[in-house]
Motif scaffolding. Structure first.
Motif, PDB file in Angstrom:
ATOM      1  N   GLY A  77       0.836  -1.192   0.000  1.00 24.25           N
ATOM      2  CA  GLY A  77       0.000   0.000   0.000  1.00 24.25           C
ATOM      3  C   GLY A  77       0.873   1.245   0.000  1.00 24.25           C
ATOM      4  O   GLY A  77       1.992   1.242  -0.504  1.00 24.25           O
ATOM      5  N   GLU A  78       0.372   2.330   0.600  1.00 23.02           N
ATOM      6  CA  GLU A  78       1.135   3.574   0.703  1.00 23.02           C
ATOM      7  C   GLU A  78       1.700   3.766   2.113  1.00 23.02           C
ATOM      8  O   GLU A  78       2.094   4.863   2.484  1.00 23.02           O
ATOM      9  N   SER A  79       1.767   2.709   2.877  1.00 24.56           N
ATOM     10  CA  SER A  79       2.171   2.790   4.274  1.00 24.56           C
ATOM     11  C   SER A  79       3.671   2.978   4.428  1.00 24.56           C
ATOM     12  O   SER A  79       4.466   2.444   3.652  1.00 24.56           O
ATOM     13  N   TYR A  80       4.063   3.723   5.462  1.00 25.80           N
ATOM     14  CA  TYR A  80       5.478   3.851   5.801  1.00 25.80           C
ATOM     15  C   TYR A  80       5.911   2.722   6.732  1.00 25.80           C
ATOM     16  O   TYR A  80       7.098   2.518   6.963  1.00 25.80           O
ATOM     17  N   HIS A  81       4.960   1.981   7.284  1.00 24.11           N
ATOM     18  CA  HIS A  81       5.279   0.898   8.210  1.00 24.11           C
ATOM     19  C   HIS A  81       5.977  -0.250   7.479  1.00 24.11           C
ATOM     20  O   HIS A  81       5.781  -0.430   6.266  1.00 24.11           O
ATOM     21  N   PRO A  82       6.777  -1.021   8.194  1.00 26.08           N
ATOM     22  CA  PRO A  82       7.346  -2.232   7.576  1.00 26.08           C
ATOM     23  C   PRO A  82       6.223  -3.096   7.014  1.00 26.08           C
ATOM     24  O   PRO A  82       5.153  -3.214   7.616  1.00 26.08           O
ATOM     25  N   SER A  83       6.442  -3.684   5.871  1.00 29.60           N
ATOM     26  CA  SER A  83       5.384  -4.449   5.221  1.00 29.60           C
ATOM     27  C   SER A  83       5.837  -5.865   4.927  1.00 29.60           C
ATOM     28  O   SER A  83       7.028  -6.161   4.890  1.00 29.60           O
ATOM     29  N   SER A  84       4.861  -6.727   4.718  1.00 27.88           N
ATOM     30  CA  SER A  84       5.145  -8.118   4.411  1.00 27.88           C
ATOM     31  C   SER A  84       4.170  -8.582   3.329  1.00 27.88           C
ATOM     32  O   SER A  84       2.970  -8.324   3.421  1.00 27.88           O
ATOM     33  N   PRO A  85       4.656  -9.261   2.294  1.00 29.05           N
ATOM     34  CA  PRO A  85       3.771  -9.661   1.187  1.00 29.05           C
ATOM     35  C   PRO A  85       2.930 -10.876   1.531  1.00 29.05           C
ATOM     36  O   PRO A  85       3.301 -11.690   2.383  1.00 29.05           O
ATOM     37  N   PRO A  86       1.795 -11.027   0.858  1.00 29.45           N
ATOM     38  CA  PRO A  86       1.025 -12.266   1.007  1.00 29.45           C
ATOM     39  C   PRO A  86       1.737 -13.403   0.296  1.00 29.45           C
ATOM     40  O   PRO A  86       2.726 -13.191  -0.418  1.00 29.45           O
ATOM     41  N   ALA A  87       1.242 -14.609   0.475  1.00 27.00           N
ATOM     42  CA  ALA A  87       1.843 -15.767  -0.187  1.00 27.00           C
ATOM     43  C   ALA A  87       1.298 -15.972  -1.593  1.00 27.00           C
ATOM     44  O   ALA A  87       1.948 -16.593  -2.431  1.00 27.00           O
ATOM     45  N   ALA A  88       0.094 -15.445  -1.856  1.00 24.68           N
ATOM     46  CA  ALA A  88      -0.514 -15.555  -3.181  1.00 24.68           C
ATOM     47  C   ALA A  88      -1.606 -14.507  -3.305  1.00 24.68           C
ATOM     48  O   ALA A  88      -2.036 -13.907  -2.308  1.00 24.68           O
ATOM     49  N   ILE A  89      -2.035 -14.288  -4.532  1.00 32.61           N
ATOM     50  CA  ILE A  89      -3.086 -13.312  -4.817  1.00 32.61           C
ATOM     51  C   ILE A  89      -4.124 -13.969  -5.713  1.00 32.61           C
ATOM     52  O   ILE A  89      -3.774 -14.687  -6.661  1.00 32.61           O
ATOM     53  N   CYS A  90      -5.399 -13.728  -5.419  1.00 30.96           N
ATOM     54  CA  CYS A  90      -6.443 -14.152  -6.347  1.00 30.96           C
ATOM     55  C   CYS A  90      -7.313 -12.942  -6.679  1.00 30.96           C
ATOM     56  O   CYS A  90      -7.408 -11.989  -5.890  1.00 30.96           O
ATOM     57  N   THR A  91      -7.921 -12.984  -7.850  1.00 32.25           N
ATOM     58  CA  THR A  91      -8.725 -11.857  -8.328  1.00 32.25           C
ATOM     59  C   THR A  91     -10.096 -12.366  -8.745  1.00 32.25           C
ATOM     60  O   THR A  91     -10.322 -12.716  -9.914  1.00 32.25           O
ATOM     61  N   PRO A  92     -11.040 -12.428  -7.821  1.00 31.35           N
ATOM     62  CA  PRO A  92     -12.375 -12.933  -8.161  1.00 31.35           C
ATOM     63  C   PRO A  92     -13.145 -11.943  -9.040  1.00 31.35           C
ATOM     64  O   PRO A  92     -12.849 -10.750  -9.066  1.00 31.35           O
ATOM     65  N   THR A  93     -14.136 -12.470  -9.746  1.00 37.25           N
ATOM     66  CA  THR A  93     -14.963 -11.640 -10.623  1.00 37.25           C
ATOM     67  C   THR A  93     -16.442 -11.707 -10.269  1.00 37.25           C
ATOM     68  O   THR A  93     -17.245 -11.005 -10.880  1.00 37.25           O
TER      69      THR A  93
END
Length: 516
Positions: A77-93
Motif C-alpha cells: 500500500g502507501e504505508s510507511y510501516h514495515p510491510s510483508s507480502p502475502p503468499a498468493a493473490i487471487c482476483t475474483p470476478t
C-alpha cells in the motif's frame, strides 16, 4: 517458489525484530518451506475455483498469481510501516467466487486480506501471518444499480449501488451526465470498498460527511462464507444492530465487502473558492472555528502552515506568501447565496483575525489553480527533503475548539525536533496531518526516532484533548497501541469479542485494529 519463500522469510524475520514485532507471527529458524508457502493442494483448489472464468480482453486468465512483484505491491500500500507480502493473490470476478475462496481459506486455515487500490496508510494490507491470501477486488468495478440516472423523467433517489472495486473517480465519471456526484474525496483514487473499510473522508467531509454518513447499505462475505446484506435503501432505519456502520471502518477484519449503496449529491450550480493568509496558525484556525459557529456552510476548508506553502513554492517555482494560508470553498443554489457566505467569511477572517490578501474567484480554471497548492502538497512535501521518496503521514482529529492549539503545537514540535514536516488540516472538522518525508532506504535511526516523536506527541496531545488517534486513515496495525488509551480496556475488549464472534479462527486480516 524458492525466491518467493526467501522473500517471505526475510520480510517476516525482519518484522518480528522490529518495534511492531508483537503484531507478527514469529518464525522459527527451523521452519520448512511449507510453513511459509501455501500448500499445492490449496493452490490447485484455488485455481480450480477460477477454471471457468473467461479470459480478459488480452486473452489472460491470471486470476491466481504468485508473481514476486505483485506480492510486494499487494502487501505494501502507501504505508510507511514495515510491510510483508502475502503468499498468493487471487482476483475474483463474482460474488460466488468470493464465497468459494473464503470457504476454501477457512477449510485450510489460510488468512485473507481484501485489496482495493493499495492506497491505505497504516499497514492495512500487510500480511502479518505467512499463510495469507490477498483477495484483489479490482475486477469488482461495475455499477450495479444507478437510481440517480433519470432516463424516464421519473423522480429518482440520490444513491447508487456499485461493486466494491469501483474507484471514486470511475464512479463520478459514470455520473458525469446526471448532474450528481459522489462527494467523499480522500485525495487518492481509492476504491469504494476500500474507502468504506477504512472509514475514509477528506476535504469535503466538512459539508458532506465521511463514508459513515454516505453508506446506506452494503453486501459482504463473512469469514465462514456467509453472504450478509446490511442496510436498506431508506435514508434511515432503527431496525436491529447497525451492522452497516459496524462494517464501515472494519478494515477487512470482519468480512469482505463486495458491493455498496452510497449517497450521491447534486453538483452545485454556483461555486466560489477563496484564499487568505494569516500571521500565525492560531489566528487561522480560530477563524475557521468562528465561521463554523456562525453557521457558514463551508464546502471545503483547508489550512496550510508556513512550511507547507514554502514546500509548494519550491516544488512549483511559485511565489505564494509563505504564511499560514486558508483555502475555502463555498457553494449554493444562487450566486447571491454564495456571495453572502464569502462576505461573512471575509469579515471574520480580516476584521476579527487580521487576515490579509483575501481573494476569491468563481471561474473553474481559476479555482483549480487556486487549489493547486493543496492538491500537490504530498509530493511537494516529499520533494522538500532531498533524497526522500515516501512519508510518514500523521492523522489525528480533535474537537474544533482544540484545533488551533493542536496544529500549532505540532508545528512547534517539527521545528524544535529539527525535522522536515509540513502541517495542514481539514480545518472545518478538526482533522489535521503532518507529512514527514522519509528516505526509502538507509534512513538515519536518530532522525527516524525524531519523526516518531512528532507523531507520538501529536497523538498524545490529541487524546488528551478528547480527540481520536485517526480521523480518516484507519488503525491498521500501526495505531493499535493507541486504541486502549483512546477508548479504555472495556471498549477494546468489546471490539475483540465482536471480532471473535464473526471470525473465530482469526483469518480475516489478522493483527489489524485488535490483536487476538
Amino acid at each position: 517458489g524458492t525466491y518467493r519463500n526467501v522473500l517471505l522469510r526475510r520480510t517476516h524475520n525482519k518484522l518480528s525484530q522490529h518495534q511492531y514485532g508483537s503484531c507478527f507471527s514469529s518464525l522459527s529458524s527451523s521452519s520448512s518451506n511449507n510453513d511459509l508457502l501455501l500448500s499445492n493442494d490449496f493452490l490447485d483448489a484455488l485455481k480450480g475455483i477460477f477454471s471457468t472464468t473467461p479470459p480478459d480482453n488480452n486473452n489472460n486468465n491470471n486470476n491466481v498469481t504468485t508473481n514476486a512483484y505483485e506480492l510486494q505491491r499487494h502487501g505494501k500500500g502507501e504505508s510507511y510501516h514495515p510491510s510483508s507480502p502475502p503468499a498468493a493473490i487471487c482476483t475474483p470476478t463474482s460474488l460466488e467466487e468470493v464465497v468459494e475462496v473464503v470457504k476454501l481459506c477457512n477449510a485450510h486455515d489460510v488468512c485473507m486480506i481484501p485489496f482495493g487500490a493499495g492506497t491505505s496508510l497504516e499497514g492495512h494490507v500487510s500480511a502479518l501471518r505467512p499463510k495469507t491470501l490477498s483477495i484483489d477486488m479490482g475486477k469488482f468495478n461495475s455499477v450495479v444499480d444507478d437510481s440517480s440516472n433519470n432516463n424516464n423523467n421519473e423522480l429518482l433517489d440520490p444513491f447508487v449501488t456499485v461493486q466494491a472495486g469501483m474507484t471514486r473517480n470511475a464512479l463520478n465519471e459514470h455520473l458525469r451526465h446526471t448532474g450528481m456526484q459522489f462527494m467523499v474525496d480522500p485525495g487518492a483514487d481509492a476504491t469504494i470498498g476500500g474507502m468504506i473499510s477504512c472509514g475514509a473522508s477528506g476535504t469535503t467531509a466538512v459539508c458532506y460527511g465521511t463514508m459513515r454518513e454516505n453508506v446506506l447499505g452494503l453486501e459482504c462475505v463473512l469469514a465462514d462464507g456467509t453472504v450478509a446484506r446490511c442496510g436498506t435503501l431508506a435514508l434511515k432505519s432503527s431496525a436491529g444492530y447497525d451492522v452497516t456502520s459496524l462494517m464501515t471502518g472494519s478494515e477487512g477484519t470482519l468480512g469482505i465487502i463486495t458491493q455498496a449503496t452510497v449517497k450521491v449529491h447534486p453538483i452545485p450550480s454556483f461555486v466560489t473558492a477563496a484564499i487568505c493568509v494569516f500571521d500565525d496558525l492560531t489566528s487561522a484556525a480560530s477563524a475557521v472555528a468562528t465561521m463554523k459557529f456562525c453557521g457558514v456552510p463551508l464546502v471545503r476548508c483547508e489550512l496550510l502552515d508556513t512550511s507547507s506553502v514554502a514546500a509548494f513554492n519550491q516544488y512549483t517555482k511559485s511565489n505564494k506568501t509563505e504564511k499560514p494560508t486558508l483555502f475555502l470553498e463555498f457553494a449554493g443554489s444562487s450566486q447571491a447565496m454564495v456571495d453572502e457566505q464569502v462576505y461573512t467569511s471575509q469579515s471574520i477572517c480580516v476584521e476579527e483575525y487580521g487576515a490579509a490578501d483575501f481573494s476569491f474567484t468563481t471561474g473553474e480554471a481559476e479555482r483549480k489553480s487556486l487549489w493547486a497548492a493543496r492538491h500537490q502538497l504530498y509530493y511537494a512535501a516529499i520533494a522538500s527533503r532531498p533524497g526522500a521518496e515516501r512519508a510518514l503521514v500523521t492523522d489525528a482529529c480533535v474537537p474544533l475548539s482544540k484545533f488551533s492549539e493542536a496544529i500549532a503545537a505540532t508545528a512547534r514540535d517539527v521545528e524544535e525536533l529539527g525535522v522536515v514536516g509540513p502541517c495542514f488540516g481539514h480545518a472545518g472538522d478538526g482533522n489535521f496531518h503532518c507529512i514527514l518525508p522519509m528516505m526509502q532506504h538507509d534512513e538515519d535511526e536518530e532522525y527516524l526516532e525524531r519523526l516518531h516523536q512528532v507523531n507520538d506527541r501529536l497523538i498524545q496531545r490529541t487524546l488528551e484533548a478528547g480527540g481520536t488517534c485517526t480521523g480518516e486513515h484507519g488503525v491498521g496495525y500501526g495505531k493499535i497501541k493507541y486504541l486502549k488509551q483512546q477508548y479504555g480496556e472495556g471498549t477494546v475488549h468489546m471490539m475483540k469479542m465482536i471480532k471473535k464472534g464473526l471470525d473465530p479462527k482469526n483469518l480475516m486480516n489478522p493483527g489489524k485494529i485488535v490483536e487476538l
